[in-house]
Design a protein around this motif. Structure first.
Motif, PDB file in Angstrom:
ATOM      1  N   LEU A 245     102.498 119.620  39.483  1.00 39.28           N
ATOM      2  CA  LEU A 245     102.470 118.693  40.614  1.00 39.28           C
ATOM      3  C   LEU A 245     102.805 117.285  40.148  1.00 39.28           C
ATOM      4  N   ALA A 246     103.730 116.649  40.837  1.00 38.62           N
ATOM      5  CA  ALA A 246     104.005 115.234  40.604  1.00 38.62           C
ATOM      6  C   ALA A 246     102.830 114.416  41.138  1.00 38.62           C
ATOM      7  N   PRO A 247     102.658 113.177  40.676  1.00 35.42           N
ATOM      8  CA  PRO A 247     101.597 112.326  41.252  1.00 35.42           C
ATOM      9  C   PRO A 247     101.721 112.252  42.771  1.00 35.42           C
ATOM     10  N   GLY A 248     100.632 112.547  43.458  1.00 36.63           N
ATOM     11  CA  GLY A 248     100.640 112.583  44.916  1.00 36.63           C
ATOM     12  C   GLY A 248     101.117 113.895  45.488  1.00 36.63           C
ATOM     13  N   GLY A 249     101.551 114.820  44.626  1.00 39.17           N
ATOM     14  CA  GLY A 249     102.065 116.103  45.092  1.00 39.17           C
ATOM     15  C   GLY A 249     100.956 117.078  45.438  1.00 39.17           C
ATOM     16  N   SER A 250     101.301 118.075  46.267  1.00 39.61           N
ATOM     17  CA  SER A 250     100.305 119.033  46.747  1.00 39.61           C
ATOM     18  C   SER A 250     100.754 120.473  46.576  1.00 39.61           C
ATOM     19  N   LEU A 251      99.784 121.327  46.338  1.00 38.50           N
ATOM     20  CA  LEU A 251      99.942 122.772  46.440  1.00 38.50           C
ATOM     21  C   LEU A 251      99.348 123.207  47.765  1.00 38.50           C
TER      22      LEU A 251
END
Length: 330
Positions: A245-251
Protein backbone atom coordinates in the motif's frame (compact mmCIF):
# COMPACT_ATOMS: atom_id res chain seq x y z
CA UNK A 1 -3.23 0.39 -29.38
CA UNK A 2 -6.79 0.17 -27.98
CA UNK A 3 -8.30 -2.65 -25.93
CA UNK A 4 -9.96 -4.31 -28.91
CA UNK A 5 -6.72 -4.50 -30.90
CA UNK A 6 -5.14 -6.50 -28.07
CA UNK A 7 -7.77 -9.25 -28.28
CA UNK A 8 -7.33 -12.57 -30.04
CA UNK A 9 -9.80 -13.81 -32.65
CA UNK A 10 -11.90 -15.75 -30.10
CA UNK A 11 -12.12 -12.77 -27.78
CA UNK A 12 -13.03 -10.37 -30.62
CA UNK A 13 -15.94 -12.66 -31.55
CA UNK A 14 -17.15 -12.56 -27.93
CA UNK A 15 -16.80 -8.78 -27.87
CA UNK A 16 -18.92 -8.42 -31.01
CA UNK A 17 -21.54 -10.70 -29.47
CA UNK A 18 -21.55 -8.61 -26.29
CA UNK A 19 -22.05 -5.43 -28.29
CA UNK A 20 -24.92 -7.04 -30.13
CA UNK A 21 -26.59 -8.10 -26.89
CA UNK A 22 -26.17 -4.60 -25.47
CA UNK A 23 -27.73 -3.05 -28.55
CA UNK A 24 -30.67 -5.48 -28.29
CA UNK A 25 -31.30 -4.49 -24.66
CA UNK A 26 -30.34 -7.85 -23.16
CA UNK A 27 -30.28 -7.95 -19.34
CA UNK A 28 -29.83 -10.76 -16.84
CA UNK A 29 -29.19 -10.70 -13.09
CA UNK A 30 -27.31 -13.83 -12.06
CA UNK A 31 -28.55 -15.59 -8.88
CA UNK A 32 -26.76 -18.06 -6.60
CA UNK A 33 -25.95 -21.49 -8.07
CA UNK A 34 -28.65 -23.12 -5.93
CA UNK A 35 -31.32 -20.69 -7.15
CA UNK A 36 -30.08 -21.17 -10.72
CA UNK A 37 -30.39 -24.93 -10.35
CA UNK A 38 -33.89 -24.74 -8.87
CA UNK A 39 -35.18 -22.43 -11.60
CA UNK A 40 -33.70 -24.61 -14.34
CA UNK A 41 -35.26 -27.72 -12.79
CA UNK A 42 -38.68 -26.16 -13.48
CA UNK A 43 -37.74 -26.13 -17.17
CA UNK A 44 -35.88 -29.44 -17.30
CA UNK A 45 -37.99 -30.80 -20.16
CA UNK A 46 -37.98 -27.61 -22.24
CA UNK A 47 -35.41 -25.97 -24.48
CA UNK A 48 -34.45 -22.30 -24.50
CA UNK A 49 -37.05 -19.98 -25.99
CA UNK A 50 -35.26 -16.62 -25.53
CA UNK A 51 -31.73 -15.24 -25.46
CA UNK A 52 -32.05 -14.88 -21.66
CA UNK A 53 -32.62 -18.63 -21.55
CA UNK A 54 -29.49 -19.19 -23.65
CA UNK A 55 -27.09 -16.61 -22.21
CA UNK A 56 -28.50 -16.17 -18.70
CA UNK A 57 -29.99 -19.51 -17.66
CA UNK A 58 -27.50 -21.59 -19.71
CA UNK A 59 -30.20 -23.73 -21.30
CA UNK A 60 -29.77 -25.80 -24.44
CA UNK A 61 -31.36 -24.44 -27.59
CA UNK A 62 -32.36 -25.50 -31.06
CA UNK A 63 -30.12 -24.30 -33.92
CA UNK A 64 -32.84 -22.06 -35.38
CA UNK A 65 -33.44 -20.01 -32.22
CA UNK A 66 -30.92 -17.24 -32.94
CA UNK A 67 -29.83 -15.52 -36.15
CA UNK A 68 -27.25 -17.38 -38.20
CA UNK A 69 -24.58 -14.69 -37.78
CA UNK A 70 -25.02 -14.67 -33.99
CA UNK A 71 -24.61 -18.44 -33.86
CA UNK A 72 -21.52 -18.03 -36.04
CA UNK A 73 -20.07 -15.60 -33.49
CA UNK A 74 -20.47 -18.23 -30.78
CA UNK A 75 -18.73 -20.75 -32.99
CA UNK A 76 -15.91 -18.32 -33.80
CA UNK A 77 -15.44 -17.69 -30.09
CA UNK A 78 -15.20 -21.47 -29.48
CA UNK A 79 -17.88 -21.35 -26.79
CA UNK A 80 -20.62 -23.34 -28.53
CA UNK A 81 -21.07 -27.05 -27.87
CA UNK A 82 -23.49 -29.65 -29.21
CA UNK A 83 -25.47 -31.90 -26.90
CA UNK A 84 -27.85 -34.56 -28.25
CA UNK A 85 -28.69 -32.53 -31.34
CA UNK A 86 -29.09 -29.27 -29.42
CA UNK A 87 -26.64 -26.43 -28.84
CA UNK A 88 -25.42 -24.82 -25.64
CA UNK A 89 -23.30 -21.74 -24.89
CA UNK A 90 -20.37 -22.31 -22.56
CA UNK A 91 -20.53 -18.66 -21.44
CA UNK A 92 -23.14 -16.53 -19.76
CA UNK A 93 -23.72 -12.78 -19.96
CA UNK A 94 -24.70 -10.94 -16.78
CA UNK A 95 -25.78 -7.36 -16.16
CA UNK A 96 -24.21 -5.02 -13.61
CA UNK A 97 -25.71 -1.53 -13.75
CA UNK A 98 -25.41 -0.57 -17.43
CA UNK A 99 -22.60 -3.05 -18.15
CA UNK A 100 -22.52 -6.61 -19.46
CA UNK A 101 -19.98 -9.18 -18.29
CA UNK A 102 -19.19 -12.48 -19.94
CA UNK A 103 -18.28 -15.36 -17.64
CA UNK A 104 -18.54 -19.15 -17.43
CA UNK A 105 -21.78 -20.95 -18.18
CA UNK A 106 -23.79 -22.87 -15.60
CA UNK A 107 -22.91 -25.18 -13.93
CA UNK A 108 -19.43 -23.94 -13.08
CA UNK A 109 -17.85 -27.38 -12.70
CA UNK A 110 -14.57 -26.80 -14.56
CA UNK A 111 -11.43 -26.05 -12.56
CA UNK A 112 -10.88 -22.83 -14.54
CA UNK A 113 -14.46 -21.55 -14.33
CA UNK A 114 -14.87 -17.77 -14.10
CA UNK A 115 -17.58 -17.01 -11.57
CA UNK A 116 -20.13 -14.20 -11.42
CA UNK A 117 -23.03 -14.05 -8.97
CA UNK A 118 -24.49 -12.32 -5.90
CA UNK A 119 -21.02 -11.98 -4.35
CA UNK A 120 -20.01 -10.02 -7.45
CA UNK A 121 -22.84 -7.54 -7.01
CA UNK A 122 -22.01 -7.01 -3.33
CA UNK A 123 -18.30 -6.62 -4.17
CA UNK A 124 -19.09 -3.96 -6.78
CA UNK A 125 -21.33 -2.12 -4.30
CA UNK A 126 -18.54 -2.19 -1.71
CA UNK A 127 -16.09 -0.64 -4.17
CA UNK A 128 -18.62 2.02 -5.21
CA UNK A 129 -19.20 2.94 -1.56
CA UNK A 130 -15.47 3.19 -0.90
CA UNK A 131 -14.85 5.38 -3.96
CA UNK A 132 -17.66 7.73 -2.94
CA UNK A 133 -15.90 8.32 0.38
CA UNK A 134 -12.36 8.67 -1.00
CA UNK A 135 -11.32 12.03 -2.35
CA UNK A 136 -7.57 11.49 -2.64
CA UNK A 137 -6.36 10.63 -6.15
CA UNK A 138 -5.92 7.01 -7.17
CA UNK A 139 -2.92 6.74 -9.44
CA UNK A 140 -2.47 2.98 -9.37
CA UNK A 141 -4.94 0.25 -8.41
CA UNK A 142 -5.06 -3.54 -8.63
CA UNK A 143 -7.85 -6.14 -8.57
CA UNK A 144 -6.42 -9.38 -7.11
CA UNK A 145 -7.97 -12.57 -8.51
CA UNK A 146 -9.93 -10.46 -10.96
CA UNK A 147 -12.19 -13.23 -12.33
CA UNK A 148 -14.45 -11.52 -14.87
CA UNK A 149 -12.75 -8.19 -14.12
CA UNK A 150 -15.59 -6.54 -12.25
CA UNK A 151 -13.47 -4.85 -9.57
CA UNK A 152 -10.94 -3.51 -12.04
CA UNK A 153 -13.60 -2.22 -14.42
CA UNK A 154 -15.66 -0.54 -11.68
CA UNK A 155 -12.55 1.33 -10.50
CA UNK A 156 -11.41 2.17 -14.04
CA UNK A 157 -14.78 3.70 -14.97
CA UNK A 158 -14.97 5.76 -11.76
CA UNK A 159 -11.32 6.91 -11.88
CA UNK A 160 -10.34 7.38 -15.50
CA UNK A 161 -7.00 8.85 -14.46
CA UNK A 162 -5.98 5.67 -12.59
CA UNK A 163 -3.88 2.89 -14.03
CA UNK A 164 -5.78 -0.25 -13.02
CA UNK A 165 -4.17 -3.68 -13.04
CA UNK A 166 -6.25 -6.88 -13.16
CA UNK A 167 -4.36 -9.97 -12.00
CA UNK A 168 -5.28 -13.64 -11.82
CA UNK A 169 -3.63 -17.06 -12.01
CA UNK A 170 -6.40 -18.29 -14.33
CA UNK A 171 -5.76 -17.60 -18.04
CA UNK A 172 -9.49 -17.97 -18.76
CA UNK A 173 -10.24 -15.19 -16.28
CA UNK A 174 -7.74 -12.85 -17.92
CA UNK A 175 -9.17 -13.54 -21.38
CA UNK A 176 -12.71 -12.77 -20.27
CA UNK A 177 -11.57 -9.70 -18.33
CA UNK A 178 -9.99 -8.42 -21.55
CA UNK A 179 -13.33 -8.83 -23.36
CA UNK A 180 -15.28 -7.19 -20.55
CA UNK A 181 -12.87 -4.24 -20.34
CA UNK A 182 -13.15 -3.65 -24.09
CA UNK A 183 -16.94 -3.91 -23.91
CA UNK A 184 -16.99 -1.39 -21.04
CA UNK A 185 -14.71 0.90 -23.10
CA UNK A 186 -12.17 1.38 -20.32
CA UNK A 187 -8.71 2.00 -21.75
CA UNK A 188 -6.98 2.22 -18.35
CA UNK A 189 -7.14 -1.50 -17.46
CA UNK A 190 -4.14 -3.76 -18.04
CA UNK A 191 -3.80 -7.49 -17.33
CA UNK A 192 -1.11 -9.62 -15.71
CA UNK A 193 -0.71 -13.19 -14.53
CA UNK A 194 0.10 -13.10 -10.82
CA UNK A 195 -0.36 -15.25 -7.72
CA UNK A 196 -1.79 -12.53 -5.46
CA UNK A 197 0.85 -9.74 -5.81
CA UNK A 198 4.04 -11.75 -5.94
CA UNK A 199 4.45 -11.41 -9.73
CA UNK A 200 3.80 -7.65 -10.00
CA UNK A 201 5.91 -4.75 -8.77
CA UNK A 202 5.32 -1.46 -7.02
CA UNK A 203 2.85 0.07 -4.60
CA UNK A 204 -0.84 0.82 -5.01
CA UNK A 205 -3.28 3.48 -3.89
CA UNK A 206 -6.09 0.93 -3.97
CA UNK A 207 -6.03 -2.86 -3.76
CA UNK A 208 -9.32 -4.75 -4.06
CA UNK A 209 -10.05 -8.46 -3.88
CA UNK A 210 -13.03 -10.80 -3.87
CA UNK A 211 -11.24 -14.14 -3.38
CA UNK A 212 -12.72 -17.63 -3.17
CA UNK A 213 -13.55 -18.41 0.45
CA UNK A 214 -14.95 -21.95 0.49
CA UNK A 215 -13.28 -25.21 1.43
CA UNK A 216 -13.92 -26.98 -1.87
CA UNK A 217 -13.05 -30.72 -2.02
CA UNK A 218 -12.52 -30.38 -5.79
CA UNK A 219 -10.19 -27.38 -5.18
CA UNK A 220 -11.62 -25.40 -8.09
CA UNK A 221 -9.60 -22.18 -8.39
CA UNK A 222 -12.61 -19.84 -8.41
CA UNK A 223 -14.08 -21.45 -5.29
CA UNK A 224 -11.35 -22.94 -3.07
CA UNK A 225 -9.78 -20.59 -0.56
CA UNK A 226 -7.55 -23.12 1.19
CA UNK A 227 -7.16 -23.73 4.90
CA UNK A 228 -9.65 -25.49 7.13
CA UNK A 229 -12.61 -23.33 6.08
CA UNK A 230 -11.45 -21.45 2.97
CA UNK A 231 -9.79 -18.56 4.82
CA UNK A 232 -6.16 -19.09 3.79
CA UNK A 233 -6.15 -17.10 0.54
CA UNK A 234 -7.89 -14.11 2.14
CA UNK A 235 -5.25 -14.01 4.89
CA UNK A 236 -2.47 -14.23 2.32
CA UNK A 237 -3.97 -11.33 0.38
CA UNK A 238 -3.99 -9.20 3.54
CA UNK A 239 -0.38 -10.08 4.33
CA UNK A 240 0.88 -9.20 0.85
CA UNK A 241 -1.32 -6.13 0.43
CA UNK A 242 -0.18 -4.44 3.65
CA UNK A 243 3.36 -4.24 2.32
CA UNK A 244 2.24 -2.87 -1.04
CA UNK A 245 0.00 0.00 0.00
CA UNK A 246 1.21 3.47 -0.88
CA UNK A 247 0.84 6.13 1.85
CA UNK A 248 -2.88 6.81 2.13
CA UNK A 249 -3.65 3.69 0.10
CA UNK A 250 -6.33 1.16 1.01
CA UNK A 251 -7.07 -2.53 0.76
CA UNK A 252 -10.76 -3.29 0.19
CA UNK A 253 -11.34 -7.01 0.78
CA UNK A 254 -14.68 -8.76 0.31
CA UNK A 255 -14.66 -12.33 1.59
CA UNK A 256 -16.64 -15.00 3.41
CA UNK A 257 -16.12 -16.37 6.90
CA UNK A 258 -17.17 -19.68 8.43
CA UNK A 259 -18.47 -18.74 11.89
CA UNK A 260 -17.84 -21.35 14.59
CA UNK A 261 -19.44 -21.43 18.07
CA UNK A 262 -20.19 -17.71 17.92
CA UNK A 263 -16.61 -16.82 17.00
CA UNK A 264 -15.15 -15.24 13.88
CA UNK A 265 -11.88 -17.13 13.26
CA UNK A 266 -10.93 -14.90 10.33
CA UNK A 267 -11.14 -11.73 12.42
CA UNK A 268 -9.19 -13.42 15.22
CA UNK A 269 -6.43 -14.31 12.76
CA UNK A 270 -6.46 -10.80 11.26
CA UNK A 271 -6.09 -8.75 14.41
CA UNK A 272 -2.42 -9.57 15.18
CA UNK A 273 -1.53 -8.74 11.56
CA UNK A 274 -3.15 -5.31 11.81
CA UNK A 275 -1.72 -4.23 15.18
CA UNK A 276 0.42 -1.41 13.82
CA UNK A 277 0.22 2.38 14.04
CA UNK A 278 0.72 2.40 10.26
CA UNK A 279 -2.78 1.07 9.58
CA UNK A 280 -6.33 2.05 10.33
CA UNK A 281 -9.00 -0.50 9.54
CA UNK A 282 -12.70 -1.31 9.63
CA UNK A 283 -14.35 -4.70 9.53
CA UNK A 284 -18.05 -5.45 9.25
CA UNK A 285 -20.48 -8.14 8.21
CA UNK A 286 -22.33 -7.35 4.99
CA UNK A 287 -24.60 -10.40 5.17
CA UNK A 288 -24.76 -12.73 8.18
CA UNK A 289 -25.87 -15.88 6.35
CA UNK A 290 -25.03 -16.92 2.78
CA UNK A 291 -24.66 -20.27 0.99
CA UNK A 292 -26.38 -22.14 3.81
CA UNK A 293 -26.44 -25.31 1.72
CA UNK A 294 -22.66 -25.56 2.18
CA UNK A 295 -23.21 -26.49 5.84
CA UNK A 296 -24.23 -29.94 4.58
CA UNK A 297 -20.85 -30.58 2.97
CA UNK A 298 -17.94 -32.46 4.53
CA UNK A 299 -15.75 -30.30 6.75
CA UNK A 300 -18.48 -27.84 7.72
CA UNK A 301 -19.99 -29.81 10.61
CA UNK A 302 -18.83 -27.26 13.21
CA UNK A 303 -19.82 -24.20 11.18
CA UNK A 304 -22.93 -22.29 12.33
CA UNK A 305 -23.19 -19.95 9.39
CA UNK A 306 -21.17 -18.42 6.57
CA UNK A 307 -21.08 -14.63 6.62
CA UNK A 308 -19.69 -12.25 4.03
CA UNK A 309 -17.53 -9.47 5.43
CA UNK A 310 -15.80 -6.29 4.30
CA UNK A 311 -12.32 -5.42 5.50
CA UNK A 312 -10.93 -1.98 4.64
CA UNK A 313 -7.33 -1.29 5.69
CA UNK A 314 -5.73 2.10 5.07
CA UNK A 315 -2.06 3.00 5.45
CA UNK A 316 -2.49 6.16 7.49
CA UNK A 317 0.11 6.37 10.25
CA UNK A 318 -0.26 6.66 14.04
CA UNK A 319 -3.38 7.79 15.83
CA UNK A 320 -5.97 5.84 13.84
CA UNK A 321 -7.47 2.75 15.35
CA UNK A 322 -9.74 -0.11 14.36
CA UNK A 323 -13.48 -0.34 14.05
CA UNK A 324 -15.39 -3.60 14.10
CA UNK A 325 -19.06 -3.61 13.14
CA UNK A 326 -21.34 -6.63 13.22
CA UNK A 327 -24.30 -7.46 11.02
CA UNK A 328 -26.76 -5.53 13.14
CA UNK A 329 -24.73 -2.35 13.34
CA UNK A 330 -26.01 0.80 11.59
Amino acid sequence: MNQEELLGADERALLQLGRRLQADGYRFITPTPLTHQRVNERHAATTAATLRDVYGWSRAFEPGLMPVDEQRQLQQANVLEERHGQLKSRVRWSSLDDLLFVHSGFPTDAADSVFFGPDTYRFAQLIHAYLQQRFAPIRRAVDIGCGAGVGAIVIARARREAQVLAVDINPAALRLTAVNAALAEVANVSLATSDVLQDVDGHFDLIVANPPYMADPAERAYRHGGGAFGEQLSLRIVEQALNRLAPGGSLVLYTGVAMIDGHDPFLEALQPRLESPLFGWTYRELDPDVFGEELLTAGYQRVERIAVVALVVTRVGPGIGASVETAGAP
